[in-house]
Design an enzyme around this catalytic site. Structure first.
Site, PDB file in Angstrom:
ATOM      1  N   ASP A   1       0.862  -1.184   0.000  1.00  0.00           N
ATOM      2  CA  ASP A   1       0.000   0.000   0.000  1.00  0.00           C
ATOM      3  C   ASP A   1       0.893   1.227   0.000  1.00  0.00           C
ATOM      4  OD1 ASP A   1      -2.724   1.294   0.382  1.00  0.00           O
ATOM      5  OD2 ASP A   1      -1.654   2.080   2.121  1.00  0.00           O
TER       6      ASP A   1
ATOM      7  N   GLU B   1      -1.702  -1.635  -5.795  1.00  0.00           N
ATOM      8  CA  GLU B   1      -3.007  -1.064  -6.107  1.00  0.00           C
ATOM      9  C   GLU B   1      -2.884  -0.150  -7.309  1.00  0.00           C
ATOM     10  OE1 GLU B   1      -6.759   0.970  -3.713  1.00  0.00           O
ATOM     11  OE2 GLU B   1      -4.737   1.054  -2.893  1.00  0.00           O
TER      12      GLU B   1
ATOM     13  N   CYS C   1     -12.182  -5.223   7.023  1.00  0.00           N
ATOM     14  CA  CYS C   1     -11.274  -5.839   7.982  1.00  0.00           C
ATOM     15  C   CYS C   1     -10.543  -6.998   7.305  1.00  0.00           C
ATOM     16  CB  CYS C   1     -12.037  -6.327   9.212  1.00  0.00           C
ATOM     17  SG  CYS C   1     -11.010  -7.191  10.422  1.00  0.00           S
TER      18      CYS C   1
ATOM     19  N   CYS D   1     -11.547 -10.628   9.538  1.00  0.00           N
ATOM     20  CA  CYS D   1     -12.855 -11.281   9.466  1.00  0.00           C
ATOM     21  C   CYS D   1     -13.659 -10.901   8.235  1.00  0.00           C
ATOM     22  CB  CYS D   1     -13.669 -10.965  10.729  1.00  0.00           C
ATOM     23  SG  CYS D   1     -14.071  -9.202  10.899  1.00  0.00           S
TER      24      CYS D   1
ATOM     25  N   CYS E   1     -11.921  -2.997  14.729  1.00  0.00           N
ATOM     26  CA  CYS E   1     -13.021  -3.714  14.097  1.00  0.00           C
ATOM     27  C   CYS E   1     -14.052  -4.080  15.162  1.00  0.00           C
ATOM     28  CB  CYS E   1     -12.502  -4.967  13.400  1.00  0.00           C
ATOM     29  SG  CYS E   1     -13.794  -5.932  12.581  1.00  0.00           S
TER      30      CYS E   1
ATOM     31  N   CYS F   1     -14.625  -8.367  15.176  1.00  0.00           N
ATOM     32  CA  CYS F   1     -13.654  -9.305  15.759  1.00  0.00           C
ATOM     33  C   CYS F   1     -12.761  -8.666  16.808  1.00  0.00           C
ATOM     34  CB  CYS F   1     -12.795  -9.919  14.656  1.00  0.00           C
ATOM     35  SG  CYS F   1     -11.807  -8.718  13.741  1.00  0.00           S
TER      36      CYS F   1
ATOM     37  N   ASP G   1      -2.931   1.632   7.018  1.00  0.00           N
ATOM     38  CA  ASP G   1      -2.158   1.225   5.840  1.00  0.00           C
ATOM     39  C   ASP G   1      -1.827  -0.261   5.879  1.00  0.00           C
ATOM     40  OD1 ASP G   1      -2.226   3.851   4.987  1.00  0.00           O
ATOM     41  OD2 ASP G   1      -0.350   4.367   5.990  1.00  0.00           O
TER      42      ASP G   1
END
Length: 404
Positions: A194, A277, A330, A333, A349, A352, A359
């Site tokens: 990233d 990306e 996430c 999960c 999150c 979870c 990042d």
């Protein structure tokens, strides 16, 4: 596959004069041919509405006739190989322009060829007929033997060499050679990367890479640019300031290239699959607050280096769709929490109870999507499932509203 090997050299005073004459002849040959093409297009457009251009053969014949005139006879003092190559480059540039305009060429739009300036970077290309490499030097036709600084050996016999003089008056030799793919066993199977501003690269294995600090050089560059704007164009002080600006640009470029080359080499050597990306950099630089900072990072250059080195080392280079919500899901999960403001760097999150670095979570999602472990995040994160027939308890939810 073909690759370029670039070496710096320091010409003698006599070689510097000969190279200046060569660059001037190449520039004049390009500008004369471009002016003839523009005139031919305008005349043809008025008469037949056609955009047919004179090809390389006609331009070459025009150059031969021009050398016989008193105005251009001094062009015979240099080698004819770089002059002919400049005409070939002009022919290719026009073909790329028309193919891009007609939609036959992939990638971004290519502009129309423009005239060359004396203050810009100068170059002259020699094919095999105009140069030879022997005894640790490079012999150029009508220039002489040049001794570059051999920082590394050439892997094969070069097919062409380009002499370059940049805006800061530095000289380089750029060789085109054939390179065979190399097989090196990778330590890791895959890695997702990233890209960011403060931290240049955050990798899915937890490693980070911070970009060099360009701020001191950038501040000096902006100050010199303001100084250049107040000076009389073409004066001696204007020329001195222009060279100082070119040197600052070179320092920033060399620092960025050194960082990107080392980082891309390490990543490609250690991983079999490299996943990035697909960022819309051209759209992101339109943000006037971040355009200068984004341009200094060199995201696109890093991607090109990773892609080229992956091909050389038999690696698998992949990209993830730019619309993939890698920062909204996430990585543990798969719970989707939606868009989060850029100022928030840590996310907890609710499904979870895992705390993620923004990042780092995006890098893990990039790796998962690139490896096919998560296909379409917009649909796989639904809490309910689609069924073909409505159950009896759900009948009231699909009938018309009562009381109306």
């Amino acid at each position: 596959m073909k690759a370029r090997y670039r070496y710096r050299f320091y010409p003698t005073d006599q070689q510097g004069q000969s190279l200046a004459q060569l660059f001037g002849c190449v520039r004049v040959a390009w500008n004369d041919a471009l002016a003839f093409c523009k005139q031919s297009v305008s005349v043809a457009g008025e008469r037949t509405r056609s955009t047919k251009l004179p090809g390389y053969n006609k331009l070459s014949a025009m150059l031969t006739q021009a050398k016989k005139t008193d105005e251009r006879k001094w062009m015979s003092d240099v080698s004819s190989v770089p002059l002919q190559q400049s005409l070939r480059h002009l022919d290719v540039a026009y073909k790329n322009f028309f193919n891009s305009r007609n939609g036959k060429r992939k990638g971004g739009k290519v502009g129309v060829p423009r005239f060359k300036k004396k203050t810009n970077s100068q170059s002259a290309e020699f094919t095999k007929a105009g140069f030879s490499v022997k005894d640790g030097g490079v012999y150029l036709a009508k220039i002489g033997a040049i001794k570059p600084i051999w920082s590394r050996e050439l892997p094969s016999e070069p097919s062409s060499v380009t002499v370059i003089k940049d805006c800061a008056n530095r000289y380089f030799l750029s060789f085109v050679v054939e390179v065979e793919p190399i097989h090196i066993d990778a330590k890791n199977q895959s890695i997702g990367i990233d890209l960011g501003l403060k931290t240049f690269a955050f990798m899915s294995n937890g490693e980070t890479a911070k970009s060099p600090n360009y701020s001191p050089l950038d501040r000096r560059l902006r100050r010199k640019q303001r100084q250049l704007a107040r000076q009389v164009k073409g004066s001696n002080r204007w020329e001195i300031t222009r060279i100082q600006i070119a040197k600052l640009h070179n320092q920033i470029t060399d620092t960025r290239k050194d960082f990107l080359h080392k980082l891309s080499t390490k990543i490609v050597n250690d991983n079999q699959v490299i996943i990035l990306e697909d960022l819309n950099v051209s759209g992101m630089v339109k943000n006037r607050r971040l355009s200068r900072v984004i341009s200094l990072q060199g995201w696109r250059e890093f991607r090109n280096l990773c892609e080229a080195k992956s091909e050389k080392l038999n690696r698998d280079f992949r990209t993830v769709n730019r619309w993939e919500p890698t920062s909204q899901v996430c990585s543990e999960c798969g719970f989707k929490w939606g868009k989060v403001d850029l100022s928030i760097r840590s996310i907890l999150c609710l499904n979870c109870d895992t705390e993620h670095d923004r990042d780092g979570n995006a890098a893990k999602n990039i790796e998962q999507v690139g490896m096919g472990n998560r296909h379409d995040s917009k649909r796989t994160q639904r809490n309910c499932k689609t069924i073909s027939v409505a159950e009896s308890v759900e009948a009231s939810r699909i009938t018309a509203p009562s009381g109306r």
